[in-house]
Structures are given as structure tokens and as C-alpha cells.
Design an enzyme around this catalytic site. Sequence first.
Site, short mmCIF file in Angstrom:
data_model
loop_
_atom_site.label_atom_id
_atom_site.label_comp_id
_atom_site.label_asym_id
_atom_site.label_seq_id
_atom_site.Cartn_x
_atom_site.Cartn_y
_atom_site.Cartn_z
N ARG A 85 0.83 -1.20 0.00
CA ARG A 85 0.00 0.00 0.00
C ARG A 85 0.86 1.25 0.00
NH1 ARG A 85 -5.11 -0.15 1.38
NH2 ARG A 85 -5.01 1.80 0.24
N ARG A 87 2.95 3.41 -1.70
CA ARG A 87 3.13 3.59 -3.14
C ARG A 87 4.41 4.28 -3.51
NH1 ARG A 87 -2.35 6.71 -2.96
NH2 ARG A 87 -1.43 7.02 -0.90
N ARG A 166 -2.09 -21.94 -8.02
CA ARG A 166 -1.74 -21.20 -6.79
C ARG A 166 -2.97 -20.69 -6.04
NH1 ARG A 166 0.65 -15.46 -9.14
NH2 ARG A 166 -0.97 -15.14 -10.70
N ARG A 184 12.75 9.64 2.97
CA ARG A 184 11.51 10.35 3.30
C ARG A 184 10.32 9.39 3.31
NH1 ARG A 184 8.66 15.41 0.08
NH2 ARG A 184 7.38 16.09 1.83
N ARG A 193 4.27 1.79 10.36
CA ARG A 193 4.40 0.33 10.52
C ARG A 193 5.30 -0.10 11.67
NH1 ARG A 193 -0.06 -1.18 7.72
NH2 ARG A 193 -0.03 -0.31 5.61
#
Length: 232
Positions: A85, A87, A166, A184, A193
Site C-alpha cells: 500500500r 506507493r 496457486r 523520506r 508500521r
Amino acid sequence: LVLALNEEIDVLDHGFVKLKAFHGDDLSVINAARVSFATEHETMLQGDDKLIAFLMRERHGTPFEHNSFTFHVKAPIFVVREWMRHRIASYNELSGRYKTFENPCFYVPVKSWRQQVPDTKPGAYKYEDYQGNKDLLNEVVINFNSDCVAMYHYLLGRGVAREQARLVLPLSLYTEFYFTVNARSLMNFLSLRNHEQAQYEIREYAIVLEELWSEEMPVTAHAFRENGRVAP
Ligand SMILES: Cc1cc2nc3c(=O)[nH]c(=O)nc-3n(C[C@H](O)[C@H](O)[C@H](O)COP(=O)(O)OP(=O)(O)OC[C@H]3O[C@@H](n4cnc5c(N)ncnc54)[C@H](O)[C@@H]3O)c2cc1C
């Protein structure tokens, strides 16, 4: 940790983080900021730590972009979904279309199963150790994973394409990817996180990333922490 290129640092039960390459350091932040005044230095000068602290505090973020860190990561798919997520980074990942998972491995939180806490909510997430029988969970999940692998190979054996076989592999399957990011954006990643509200499993990776990055940009990392871990 002593920064070592290409050294695998274990994370979770089968994962790792490996620093593949980097360029840039605290001095690159200073020189990027000083180009405004058409000056450049070969080494950090007295007071440069204060300039970095100022840039961090005032959220002058662009001087922190003139560097790059490339990590090779092995992590479960559910962790990678959260990771990707973010990006403002470059990614390349192992392909289940092109490569057969010969011996797929799966994350099993053998000792770290957690209880669903009823009143937990976004922004106030609560972690509690699982109260029930962890051995039973481990047995059931490990058996399930084995069944998934057997089904995967069964489908391949029936001539099903890898890209469809899979489909029977669970989110705990480990995958591998390259992650290239500047300081940055990495600080933004770490603020979210390597945080008590982040899911435990991705936080384990973020802790390692922060240690590796901090060794290369110690003044910036210090300023980041002093500034309340807010990315500039
Ligand atoms: C605890 C936690 C819970 C989460 N829960 C959910 C959830 O339930 N559902 C869900 O979908 N996601 C969830 N996320 C993911 C979250 O919404 C972000 O997608 C993720 O954290 C990436 O953050 P980012 O956009 O700041 O990072 P990046 O994508 O790396 O972006 C870095 C910065 O660049 C700027 N930027 C990037 N792209 C744009 C753009 N298009 N427009 C404007 N500015 C941009 C922003 O300043 C951004 O902060 C959660 C994240 C966390 C940490």
C-alpha cells in the site's frame, strides 16, 4: 546490528530482510538543503545535526529524498499486501505464474496467536495473547497448509496452469520482493508500521528496516525519533 550488505536478518518464522544496496547518507540531506545557497561540503560540519533537526521539524521533506535503499524481503502475502500500500517506493516480486512453489512455506504464529478483542477498533487496536490451546491451533493450521500444498501439486499434476494452481495457497504463503525506497518515504512507512497500532507481523519487518536504515543515516534517524516519528 552492524550494517552488512546482503546479510539475511531473520524475521518471523521463515522470513528475512536483506539490505541489497544503498546510496546517500546524512551528508546528502545537508548538501541537498545547502544547494539553495550554492554550497557543498565533503563532510558533516558542526551544527549540521541541527540543520537536519530543523528540516525534520519544519517538514522540509525533499532534502531527505536524495538517497535510496534497496531491500530484498521474504514475507507472508498478508504482510506484503499491507506493505505494498506504500506507493512511494519501487517493487518487484516473485511470480507464481512463472515459478512453481516447489517447497512453499507458510507463516504459523506458533507462540504468538492473538485473541480477538471485542471492543478493538481502528486507532485503538488492542493485542491480547490467545487464551485457548495454541498447540491445537498449530496442529490444525499446519495440517491445513499441508493439504493446500498437496492440492497445489495435485492441480499442477492435472496440468492446471501455475497461475491458477496457486489459487489454493493461503495468505500465509511466503513470497519475496525487492523494495527500493528513499528515506523520506521510508520514514512515512516506519511511522505507520513500526508503531504499536501496526499489525505485529509487519512491525517485525519495520523494526529491522529501521535498524538498517538508522545505521546509514544516524543523524536523520535521531531527528525522526526526536520529532515524534513524523515523516517530514
Ligand atoms: C494501522 C493501519 C491500518 C490501516 N487500515 C487500512 C484499511 O483498513 N483499509 C485500507 O485500505 N488501508 C488501510 N491502511 C493503509 C493506509 O491507508 C495507507 O494506504 C498505507 O499506510 C500507505 O500509506 P501512505 O499512503 O502514506 O504511503 P505511500 O503510498 O507511500 O504515500 C506516501 C505519501 O505520499 C503522498 N501520496 C501518495 N500518493 C498520493 C496520492 N494519490 N494523493 C496524494 N498524496 C499522495 C501522501 O502524502 C502519502 O502519505 C492502514 C494502514 C495502517 C498503518
